[in-house]
Design a protein around this motif. Structure first.
Motif: not given
Length: 291
Positions: A122, A124, A126
């Motif tokens: 996973e 992502k 930020y």
């Protein structure tokens, strides 16, 4: 029960003497005796009968001895699995600070995912400080941040380094210059990315070390907006040396600063997760791309 207790039992069984087994194991007879009694209590059976010559194994000890090798192997495998799970096992949660994907093509991550179907991956984006905090709290396994993190709990390694430049619009007096000093910016209107971006802090700290605070005219969280503001002659801006190629804005140029300000990309993970297979493989892929 653990492997140590089984080793103690196995040695007593083979030596048929607690004293001889204790010498071989480099522990006291009393300590070895306590370990054997603990095993007997755990299984609720008597393993040895004392004799004048030493000890004799009971039928329960004979049965346990036959199973000892398999039990020790299973316990070692279980311990290894626990360690693997503690380090993250086959799961890899990656955090990227905003701005990283401007120099790290997404294909590098996607290729890693395709080439390693055995891992559950996973990823992502930020804010920079969020990546640091989430790696520290183990909500992420691996992070790519800008600038180092002041924590002894993390393993961190500089991945790459880029220069901070000054973005200047065409009619500005600095435009034809080959170099600009920070002291020349004391009275300039400054455009910059906001406090969530590391470059803001790098530039502000450098100015303060020169004895002044920059006159910040505007802040944004969007690089394209920063370039457009400069193009519209609203001020000059500290930027990374690769961003002009990304935004392709006309009527502006990057000018080197005399002071060597840096935008460093750093990889981070918690110390206890060092050695995790997915972390090691992904880190190797990142280092291979940048080097």
């Amino acid at each position: 029960m653990n492997t140590k207790e089984l080793v103690y039992f196995k040695t007593v069984y083979e030596e048929k003497s607690i004293n001889q087994a204790a010498k071989k194991l480099y522990i006291t007879s009393q300590g070895l005796g306590r370990n054997i009694r603990a095993l007997e209590t755990e299984f609720q059976v008597k393993l040895f009968e004392r004799t004048k010559k030493g000890v004799e194994p009971t039928p329960y000890a004979n049965l346990l001895y036959k199973k000892t090798g398999a039990l020790m192997q299973q316990l070692e495998e279980l311990s290894a699995e626990f360690s693997k799970l503690k380090r993250g096992g086959g799961k890899l949660r990656i955090g990227l600070a905003y701005g990283i994907l401007k120099i790290l093509p997404m294909r590098v991550i996607l290729e890693f995912i395709r080439e390693n179907p055995q891992f559950q991956i996973e990823w992502k984006e930020y804010h920079n400080d969020e990546v640091k905090d989430m790696v520290l709290s183990s909500d992420l396994d691996y992070g790519l941040i800008v600038g180092e993190c002041a924590s002894r709990e993390l393993i961190q390694r500089k991945v790459m380094s880029r220069k901070v430049m000054l973005l200047v619009y065409k009619d500005h007096p600095f435009y034809p210059l080959e170099q600009v000093e920070l002291d020349m910016l004391k009275e300039e209107k400054i455009l910059t990315m906001d406090e969530d971006f590391h470059i803001y802090h790098v530039f502000e700290e450098a100015c303060r070390k020169r004895g002044f605070y920059p006159k910040i005219e505007d802040k944004t969280d969007n690089g394209a907006v920063l370039y457009r503001l400069c193009e519209e002659k609203q001020g000059v801006a500290p930027v990374m040396d690769f961003t002009t190629d990304i935004y392709k804005t006309e009527g502006v140029r990057e000018i080197p600063l005399k002071e060597d300000l840096r935008w460093d990309v750093v990889s981070i993970c918690r110390k206890e997760k060092q050695g995790s297979e997915p972390i090691e493989k992904f880190d190797k892929q990142i280092m291979k791309y940048f080097n």
